[in-house]
Design an enzyme around this catalytic site. Structure first.
Site, PDB file in Angstrom:
ATOM      1  N   SER A 192       0.821  -1.213   0.000  1.00  0.00           N
ATOM      2  CA  SER A 192       0.000   0.000   0.000  1.00  0.00           C
ATOM      3  C   SER A 192       0.856   1.265   0.000  1.00  0.00           C
ATOM      4  CB  SER A 192      -0.916   0.007   1.222  1.00  0.00           C
ATOM      5  OG  SER A 192      -1.634  -1.209   1.300  1.00  0.00           O
TER       6      SER A 192
HETATM    7  N1  SAH Z   1      -0.397  -5.020   4.144  1.00  0.00           N
HETATM    8  C1  SAH Z   1       0.268  -5.404   2.898  1.00  0.00           C
HETATM    9  C2  SAH Z   1      -0.484  -4.993   1.650  1.00  0.00           C
HETATM   10  C3  SAH Z   1      -1.792  -5.659   1.563  1.00  0.00           C
HETATM   11  S1  SAH Z   1      -2.414  -5.974  -0.057  1.00  0.00           S
HETATM   12  C4  SAH Z   1       1.687  -4.857   2.858  1.00  0.00           C
HETATM   13  O1  SAH Z   1       2.087  -4.125   3.761  1.00  0.00           O
HETATM   14  O2  SAH Z   1       2.395  -5.196   1.908  1.00  0.00           O
HETATM   15  C5  SAH Z   1      -3.767  -6.961   0.506  1.00  0.00           C
HETATM   16  C6  SAH Z   1      -3.391  -8.363   0.889  1.00  0.00           C
HETATM   17  O3  SAH Z   1      -4.553  -8.969   1.451  1.00  0.00           O
HETATM   18  C7  SAH Z   1      -2.991  -9.220  -0.293  1.00  0.00           C
HETATM   19  O4  SAH Z   1      -1.747  -9.801  -0.053  1.00  0.00           O
HETATM   20  C8  SAH Z   1      -4.098 -10.274  -0.353  1.00  0.00           C
HETATM   21  O5  SAH Z   1      -3.644 -11.537  -0.800  1.00  0.00           O
HETATM   22  C9  SAH Z   1      -4.561 -10.322   1.086  1.00  0.00           C
HETATM   23  N2  SAH Z   1      -5.910 -10.857   1.313  1.00  0.00           N
HETATM   24  C10 SAH Z   1      -7.005 -10.715   0.537  1.00  0.00           C
HETATM   25  N3  SAH Z   1      -8.050 -11.350   1.093  1.00  0.00           N
HETATM   26  C11 SAH Z   1      -7.605 -11.914   2.250  1.00  0.00           C
HETATM   27  C12 SAH Z   1      -8.218 -12.715   3.278  1.00  0.00           C
HETATM   28  N4  SAH Z   1      -9.503 -13.073   3.213  1.00  0.00           N
HETATM   29  N5  SAH Z   1      -7.457 -13.092   4.320  1.00  0.00           N
HETATM   30  C13 SAH Z   1      -6.133 -12.750   4.403  1.00  0.00           C
HETATM   31  N6  SAH Z   1      -5.512 -12.015   3.449  1.00  0.00           N
HETATM   32  C14 SAH Z   1      -6.241 -11.597   2.402  1.00  0.00           C
END
Ligand code: SAH
Length: 230
Positions: free
Chosen positions: A72
Site C-alpha cells: 500500500s
Molecule cells: N499489508 C500489505 C499490503 C496488503 S495488499 C503490505 O504491507 O504489503 C492486501 C493483501 O490482502 C494481499 O496480499 C491479499 O492476498 C490479502 N488478502 C485478501 N483477502 C484476504 C483474506 N480473506 N485473508 C487474508 N488475506 C487476504
C-alpha cells in the site's frame, strides 16, 4: 549511497506529513505521531518490494508485489497505523500480510503482531523476510483472515489491509473492549471508505468513516471472490 537514501526517506516523510495536513478535514488528524514517523524511517521499505521496483521504494505510492497484490501507499499505511493508537504493550492483528511491510511497521510500535495472509506464497515470503530483518514479534499465518486469529484473541487493535464488502463479525468479536479496528469497507460507488470501528467499554460498537481509499479486495480462503455477507 547512504546520503541519497537518507534524502529519499526525508522526502517521503515530508510527503506523508503533507498528505496528513491535506486530509485533516476528513480524517481529523493533522500530523503523524513522532513515534510513527521514527518507525517509518526505520522500516526498510526497499526490502519489501520486488527488485524491479526498488528504485520507487521510497516514493509515496503503492507498488506491485506479485500475485496481483500491492504494497500500500505509505501515507495510507501511516494513517491506518495512527488510527490504531498503538502503544508498546499493544497486541495487534493484521489481515492481509502482503509483503509484510505494514506488519513490520506495527512490530516497531506494538508488543506483538499476528498477521494473516490468504495467498500461501506471499505468507511464506513475508514470514521469511520479517525473520531475516530481525522482526521477532510478528507471527504470520496463511489462511482466510475474515475469521481472525481466535487462539490469540482478544486484540487491542485489528487492521485489515484489503477492501471488505462488509465488516467480518469475527474481527469485532476478537477486539478487546476499548479496542480499535481499521478496515476499508466497499463504498456504494467506487473504492472503499476507510472505517474506524471502536468497541466501547460497555460493549457498544461505534463506526466512523475516515477517508475514501482504494484497496485490492478481501477474498475468500479458496482464493475466489466472496458472495456478499448479508
Ligand atoms: N499489508 C500489505 C499490503 C496488503 S495488499 C503490505 O504491507 O504489503 C492486501 C493483501 O490482502 C494481499 O496480499 C491479499 O492476498 C490479502 N488478502 C485478501 N483477502 C484476504 C483474506 N480473506 N485473508 C487474508 N488475506 C487476504
Amino acid at each position: 549511497m547512504a546520503s541519497s537514501r537518507r534524502q529519499e526517506i526525508d522526502t517521503l516523510v515530508a510527503e506523508v506529513e503533507r498528505e496528513f495536513r491535506e486530509t485533516a478535514g476528513s480524517t481529523g488528524i493533522s500530523a503523524p505521531d513522532a513515534r510513527l514517523v521514527d518507525a517509518l524511517r526505520r522500516v526498510p521499505r526497499d526490502a519489501f518490494v520486488p527488485d524491479d521496483s526498488a528504485r520507487f521504494a521510497w516514493e509515496n505510492r503503492a507498488l506491485p508485489i506479485g500475485h496481483d497484490q500491492t504494497i500500500s501507499q505509505p501515507f495510507v499505511v501511516a494513517l491506518m497505523t495512527q488510527l490504531l493508537e498503538l502503544n508498546p504493550q499493544s497486541r495487534v492483528l493484521e489481515i492481509g500480510t502482503g509483503s509484510g511491510y505494514q506488519a513490520a511497521l506495527l512490530a516497531e510500535l506494538a508488543q506483538e503482531v499476528f498477521s494473516v495472509e490468504v495467498v500461501p506464497e506471499l505468507a511464506r515470503a513475508a514470514a521469511e523476510r520479517l525473520q531475516r530483518l530481525g522482526y521477532r514479534n510478528v507471527r504470520v499465518r496463511a489462511g482466510d483472515g475474515r475469521r481472525g486469529w481466535p487462539e490469540a484473541a482478544p486484540f487491542d487493535a485489528v487492521i485489515v489491509t484489503a477492501g471488505a464488502e462488509s465488516i467480518p463479525p469475527a474481527l469485532i468479536e476478537q477486539l478487546k473492549e476499548g479496542g480499535r479496528l481499521v478496515i476499508p469497507v466497499d463504498s456504494r460507488w467506487f473504492g472503499q471508505d476507510l472505517t474506524l470501528v471502536t468497541r466501547g467499554t460497555d460493549g457498544t460498537v461505534h463506526r466512523r468513516s475516515i477517508l475514501a481509499v482504494i484497496f485490492v479486495p478481501l477474498v475468500g480462503g479458496d482464493g475466489g471472490a466472496l458472495a456478499p455477507e448479508s
